[in-house]
Design an enzyme around this catalytic site. Sequence first.
Site, PDB file in Angstrom:
ATOM      1  N   HIS A  86      63.826   1.894  -0.130  1.00 30.12           N
ATOM      2  CA  HIS A  86      64.051   1.618  -1.556  1.00 30.12           C
ATOM      3  C   HIS A  86      62.735   1.324  -2.264  1.00 30.12           C
ATOM      4  O   HIS A  86      62.459   1.873  -3.347  1.00 30.12           O
ATOM      5  CB  HIS A  86      65.019   0.441  -1.698  1.00 30.12           C
ATOM      6  N   GLU A  87      61.906   0.459  -1.673  1.00 33.40           N
ATOM      7  CA  GLU A  87      60.651   0.087  -2.323  1.00 33.40           C
ATOM      8  C   GLU A  87      59.664   1.248  -2.337  1.00 33.40           C
ATOM      9  O   GLU A  87      58.944   1.445  -3.324  1.00 33.40           O
ATOM     10  CB  GLU A  87      60.037  -1.122  -1.615  1.00 33.40           C
TER      11      GLU A  87
END
EC number: 3.4.24.-
Length: 478
Positions: A296-297
Amino acid sequence: MQQTCIRLVKLDMLSTLTRFRTHSAIRCCAQRLFHCRPSLFISARTYFIKIDSSSLPKLKGSVSFSASCVSLGSSRLGLCSSSFKTGAPAALRAPVVFQRTRGFHTSGRRRALPALPLLWMVLKPLQKIMAIILGRSIRKWWVALPANKKQLFREWSWRRRWHFLGAGTGLLFIASLFFFTHLDESPITGRTRLLVFSRKNFRELAQFNADAFMEEFKDSLIASSDPRHKVVEQVVQILAQRNQDIAEISAVPWTVHVVDSPTMNAFVLPNGEIFVFTGMLNAVTDIHQLTFILGHEMAHALIGHAAEQASLSHVVELLSLVLLTAIWAVCPRDSLAALGHWIQGKLVQFLFDRPFSRKLEAEADQVGLQMAAKACADVRAGPVFWEQMEIFDQLSGQPTMPEWLSTHPSHQNRVRQLDRLIPEALELRARCNCPELPKTDPRVVFNEAVRLVLEGKKEQMLEKEEKNGKTQTGDMFP
């Protein structure tokens, strides 16, 4: 290559779950890898992490070999796409640039400042001040005009209305031309977006942010030889190598920093600097959740969300300056103008900034789930993480903020979105020649654990009430 399977187990702080096992036998191998300490969620949690034994320091404690570990090793690091071919050589022919944590020095390297983003950041607060001054000056000038001059000005403006209309049309044409010449396509999702600042400029600017974070965390950074750092580094390597179909992933030199802090946070700067807090490592249940979080990051950096968000903010700020000038010019008193200024800022915040931020977070969830699927992680663990965060917020007594007030989607909405994307992610994972997942769905396991906890608490409350009732009856009738 010989690989070891290190089991890391955490015991639940809730006594009602001490006998409940979610994955495997309760055990803590390779002591101090994750500091076996009480957890907030499930009673017995086993982490299966494959690490190259040659890169590990000599560890005290027992290290067991097990064939039940989910394989995330180099044997599955081939290039994954819709036309996937088995074998690792394809990935090895396109190596990923990966950097270890540099030693921090208080005197950083000197480099040229990225002009456009930095100039915008410096001038952003000054623009509002200039708009306020201009608006107040127009108001004072109009108030000081005699009545006859006001009438002459109105007549002069009416005679030149077509000039003003032509000027407005010209400005609208220039704005439209600027808009269409700065449209860009998202590198992964293919979404059309406005991009005033290039990702390259923001990567340069991110290096200054990285230096600032390194200065802030210099006393709490974990060494690259620490097993916790190796775990994060291993996951990032797998994500990068298994997602070679994304062209941008090889252009970013990924650098891992692990901060010894109880804060549950992780973020990736546009230049590939990854910061993970040990509080986040303690919050995740297993390696699959950690893979999803890091995916996600990393998706934020790969898509260029920082440059996109700054571009939209820049355009909205320019439009807001016109409205801000009009507010301070029209309002008869400074107090009313200040109130209008505050309302205008809140409207921009809640109608543009925060909804757009939630949109980017949802997109990062989608792309991060796809990246985790290609990395052979159990994508079903993604929704479980946000369900855990929901329970953590409830147990910690944190007030639940309405989603429209937040920059992030609510935990429940994230769970629902990920549940919709899970079937597609599982198909993508199967196309990447990943090992078959266990039949037991971690979402079912988690829901069953929560149900058992609630039933146990309910029984305890009933027993306590029954005991109190008998005590009161005994006091009344000795």
